[in-house]
Design a protein around this motif. Structure first.
Motif, PDB file in Angstrom:
ATOM      1  N   SER A 294       0.822  -1.209   0.000  1.00  0.00           N
ATOM      2  CA  SER A 294       0.000   0.000   0.000  1.00  0.00           C
ATOM      3  C   SER A 294       0.855   1.258   0.000  1.00  0.00           C
ATOM      4  CB  SER A 294      -0.930  -0.007   1.223  1.00  0.00           C
ATOM      5  OG  SER A 294      -0.192  -0.196   2.412  1.00  0.00           O
ATOM      6  N   ASP A 295       2.132   1.103   0.323  1.00  0.00           N
ATOM      7  CA  ASP A 295       3.077   2.227   0.338  1.00  0.00           C
ATOM      8  C   ASP A 295       4.263   1.866  -0.542  1.00  0.00           C
ATOM      9  OD1 ASP A 295       4.724   4.344   0.794  1.00  0.00           O
ATOM     10  OD2 ASP A 295       4.969   4.026   2.952  1.00  0.00           O
ATOM     11  N   ASP A 296       4.462   2.617  -1.633  1.00  0.00           N
ATOM     12  CA  ASP A 296       5.535   2.315  -2.590  1.00  0.00           C
ATOM     13  C   ASP A 296       6.867   2.966  -2.222  1.00  0.00           C
ATOM     14  OD1 ASP A 296       3.771   0.848  -4.146  1.00  0.00           O
ATOM     15  OD2 ASP A 296       3.127   2.630  -5.278  1.00  0.00           O
ATOM     16  N   SER A 297       6.966   3.571  -1.044  1.00  0.00           N
ATOM     17  CA  SER A 297       8.183   4.300  -0.694  1.00  0.00           C
ATOM     18  C   SER A 297       9.386   3.383  -0.473  1.00  0.00           C
ATOM     19  CB  SER A 297       7.941   5.148   0.565  1.00  0.00           C
ATOM     20  OG  SER A 297       7.592   4.302   1.667  1.00  0.00           O
ATOM     21  N   ASN A 298       9.138   2.110  -0.125  1.00  0.00           N
ATOM     22  CA  ASN A 298      10.232   1.160   0.103  1.00  0.00           C
ATOM     23  C   ASN A 298      10.271   0.156  -1.046  1.00  0.00           C
ATOM     24  OD1 ASN A 298      12.147  -0.632   0.962  1.00  0.00           O
ATOM     25  ND2 ASN A 298      11.110  -1.198   2.878  1.00  0.00           N
ATOM     26  N   PRO A 299      11.201   0.307  -1.983  1.00  0.00           N
ATOM     27  CA  PRO A 299      11.235  -0.583  -3.156  1.00  0.00           C
ATOM     28  C   PRO A 299      11.565  -2.029  -2.804  1.00  0.00           C
ATOM     29  CG  PRO A 299      13.197   0.792  -3.079  1.00  0.00           C
ATOM     30  CD  PRO A 299      12.283   1.294  -2.002  1.00  0.00           C
ATOM     31  N   ASN A 300      12.113  -2.270  -1.615  1.00  0.00           N
ATOM     32  CA  ASN A 300      12.464  -3.636  -1.223  1.00  0.00           C
ATOM     33  C   ASN A 300      11.273  -4.404  -0.646  1.00  0.00           C
ATOM     34  OD1 ASN A 300      15.229  -3.339  -1.888  1.00  0.00           O
ATOM     35  ND2 ASN A 300      15.575  -2.217   0.022  1.00  0.00           N
ATOM     36  N   TYR A 301      10.192  -3.692  -0.367  1.00  0.00           N
ATOM     37  CA  TYR A 301       9.016  -4.345   0.196  1.00  0.00           C
ATOM     38  C   TYR A 301       7.989  -4.561  -0.917  1.00  0.00           C
ATOM     39  CZ  TYR A 301       4.875  -5.164   3.059  1.00  0.00           C
ATOM     40  OH  TYR A 301       3.737  -5.710   3.604  1.00  0.00           O
ATOM     41  N   ILE A 302       7.639  -5.805  -1.177  1.00  0.00           N
ATOM     42  CA  ILE A 302       6.761  -6.106  -2.311  1.00  0.00           C
ATOM     43  C   ILE A 302       5.380  -6.579  -1.874  1.00  0.00           C
ATOM     44  CG2 ILE A 302       8.663  -6.638  -3.874  1.00  0.00           C
ATOM     45  CD1 ILE A 302       8.182  -9.605  -3.332  1.00  0.00           C
ATOM     46  N   GLY A 303       5.068  -6.434  -0.585  1.00  0.00           N
ATOM     47  CA  GLY A 303       3.730  -6.799  -0.125  1.00  0.00           C
ATOM     48  C   GLY A 303       3.708  -8.166   0.548  1.00  0.00           C
TER      49      GLY A 303
ATOM     50  N   GLY B 281       5.391 -10.437  -5.917  1.00  0.00           N
ATOM     51  CA  GLY B 281       6.579 -10.725  -6.717  1.00  0.00           C
ATOM     52  C   GLY B 281       6.292 -11.445  -8.018  1.00  0.00           C
ATOM     53  N   ILE B 282       5.086 -11.979  -8.202  1.00  0.00           N
ATOM     54  CA  ILE B 282       4.743 -12.629  -9.473  1.00  0.00           C
ATOM     55  C   ILE B 282       4.185 -11.565 -10.412  1.00  0.00           C
ATOM     56  CG2 ILE B 282       3.296 -14.351 -10.618  1.00  0.00           C
ATOM     57  CD1 ILE B 282       3.377 -16.041  -8.176  1.00  0.00           C
ATOM     58  N   GLU B 283       4.958 -11.172 -11.404  1.00  0.00           N
ATOM     59  CA  GLU B 283       4.571 -10.062 -12.277  1.00  0.00           C
ATOM     60  C   GLU B 283       3.316 -10.385 -13.081  1.00  0.00           C
ATOM     61  OE1 GLU B 283       7.725  -8.673 -14.711  1.00  0.00           O
ATOM     62  OE2 GLU B 283       9.087  -8.231 -13.033  1.00  0.00           O
ATOM     63  N   GLY B 284       3.207 -11.625 -13.535  1.00  0.00           N
ATOM     64  CA  GLY B 284       2.048 -11.992 -14.340  1.00  0.00           C
ATOM     65  C   GLY B 284       0.793 -12.214 -13.532  1.00  0.00           C
ATOM     66  N   GLY B 285       0.922 -12.273 -12.207  1.00  0.00           N
ATOM     67  CA  GLY B 285      -0.228 -12.474 -11.340  1.00  0.00           C
ATOM     68  C   GLY B 285      -0.752 -13.899 -11.374  1.00  0.00           C
ATOM     69  N   THR B 286      -1.763 -14.141 -10.597  1.00  0.00           N
ATOM     70  CA  THR B 286      -2.463 -15.418 -10.603  1.00  0.00           C
ATOM     71  C   THR B 286      -3.860 -15.186 -11.161  1.00  0.00           C
ATOM     72  OG1 THR B 286      -3.119 -15.037  -8.293  1.00  0.00           O
ATOM     73  CG2 THR B 286      -1.165 -16.385  -8.678  1.00  0.00           C
ATOM     74  N   TYR B 287      -4.527 -16.289 -11.551  1.00  0.00           N
ATOM     75  CA  TYR B 287      -5.807 -16.151 -12.250  1.00  0.00           C
ATOM     76  C   TYR B 287      -6.886 -17.000 -11.592  1.00  0.00           C
ATOM     77  CZ  TYR B 287      -3.575 -13.626 -16.080  1.00  0.00           C
ATOM     78  OH  TYR B 287      -2.899 -12.696 -16.822  1.00  0.00           O
ATOM     79  N   MET B 288      -8.117 -16.518 -11.714  1.00  0.00           N
ATOM     80  CA  MET B 288      -9.280 -17.239 -11.215  1.00  0.00           C
ATOM     81  C   MET B 288     -10.475 -16.849 -12.079  1.00  0.00           C
ATOM     82  SD  MET B 288     -10.832 -17.174  -7.322  1.00  0.00           S
ATOM     83  CE  MET B 288     -11.679 -15.602  -7.461  1.00  0.00           C
TER      84      MET B 288
END
Length: 328
Positions: free
Chosen positions: A236-245, A264-271
């Motif tokens: 929710s906060d992009d200020s820390n580039p090392n934190y990816i959620g 970290g999965i750029e393509g995402g998951t699907y449902m």
């Protein structure tokens, strides 16, 4: 509970039936053997297949019985495998573009959901129930409330602009105004009564529009259409580039489907899912995602796209009276 016209509810019933059937025979024979051949009971040695405690049974074959001992369980297991594979195909096969699905992008953050529309959606309340019809195309907005005497006013919001309200002519039941429809703006038309209560809603959601549960906004989806979710977890906060959620799990209890959102999965998951009946149903996070995990909630509103209705029965089986949804 999962709605009764979903594949999961039907599967549960089928597996429960076969489980009870197998259990009756298995436990029935086990308790019979425990009572009949327990220590202290005088054995009946007159029968050719008599069993004595502490002794091997008489060495004799019954070919038909032995074959059935293997064949029947094999048939039951094969049938359960067929059910499982069919349901796997039904649930996990993502519809292709040729099937014209409604595409959404779901983003999970700490601790709210964002719903982005990759396809536009125009919908309105069922005119056969509200007796009001809204048509907005080109440069004209027309509201027909000739069969609903309670309708008096029309409120219009286009993008970030709230337009001047319209008054419905009480003689004709009509209201019209020259307003250019912009397919790239989120637009809402609400028809109200004299007390301001909303009688009918028309809405256009453009591509790339985003609703957020943090703003108490519902995700709105069309009924009787395959919906494909592309899902991502982001900070929710992009200020820390090392934190990816953190990991979330997007769960729709009404349809019994959920899928993890993995950071970290750029393509995402699907449902994928297809809603059968209109209504408002819960959205939950099924993966612990931090100390405010319980706040990771939302709602999905199922509506009929403009010019359509939800009368088509796309469920696995239809239950009388529909489903209220939401219990889980």
């Amino acid at each position: 509970m999962v709605a009764e016209d979903t594949v999961f509810s039907v599967l549960y019933d089928k597996f429960m039936f076969w489980s009870i059937l197998v259990g009756i025979f298995t436990f029935g024979w086990m308790f019979l053997a425990m009572l009949r051949y327990r220590d202290g009971v005088e054995p009946d040695t007159s029968h050719i297949d008599h069993i004595e405690v502490g002794s091997f049974p008489v060495d004799r074959h019954h070919t038909t019985l032995e074959v059935m001992f293997y064949v029947l369980p094999t048939i039951i297991v094969a049938w359960l495998v067929v059910l499982a594979l069919a349901s796997n195909t039904e649930v996990w096969t993502i519809p292709g573009d040729d099937e014209d699905p409604h595409n959404m992008v779901i983003t999970g953050k700490q601790w709210f959901w964002e719903y982005e529309y990759e396809d536009s959606l125009t919908w309105e309340d069922d005119p056969s129930l509200t007796y009001i019809d809204v048509t907005w195309s080109g440069t004209t907005l027309l509201v027909n409330a000739s069969t609903n005497a309670a309708a008096t006013n029309v409120n219009v919001v286009q993008g970030a602009t709230t337009l001047e309200p319209l008054s419905i002519d009480q003689m004709t039941g009509l209201a019209d105004k020259a307003i250019t429809f912009d397919p790239y703006k989120h637009s809402v038309v609400e028809v109200t009564d004299v007390d301001g209560a909303v009688l009918h809603t028309w809405m256009h959601i453009p591509k790339e529009h985003v609703f957020s549960s943090a703003l108490s906004e519902d995700m709105i989806l069309p009924c009787d259409v395959d919906v494909v979710f592309e899902m991502h977890s982001k900070p929710s906060d992009d200020s820390n580039p090392n934190y990816i959620g953190v990991q979330h799990s997007f769960w729709l209890p009404e349809w019994g489907v959920k899928e993890d959102l993995v950071p970290g999965i750029e393509g995402g998951t699907y449902m994928t899912m297809m809603a059968d009946d209109p209504g408002t149903f819960p959205i939950r996070c099924a993966e612990y995602c931090g100390n405010q995990h319980s706040m990771m909630v939302g709602q999905v509103k199922i509506v009929a796209a403009e010019g359509a209705d939800c009368s088509t029965d796309t469920g696995v089986k239809k239950i009388s009276g529909g489903s209220s949804g939401g219990d889980y």
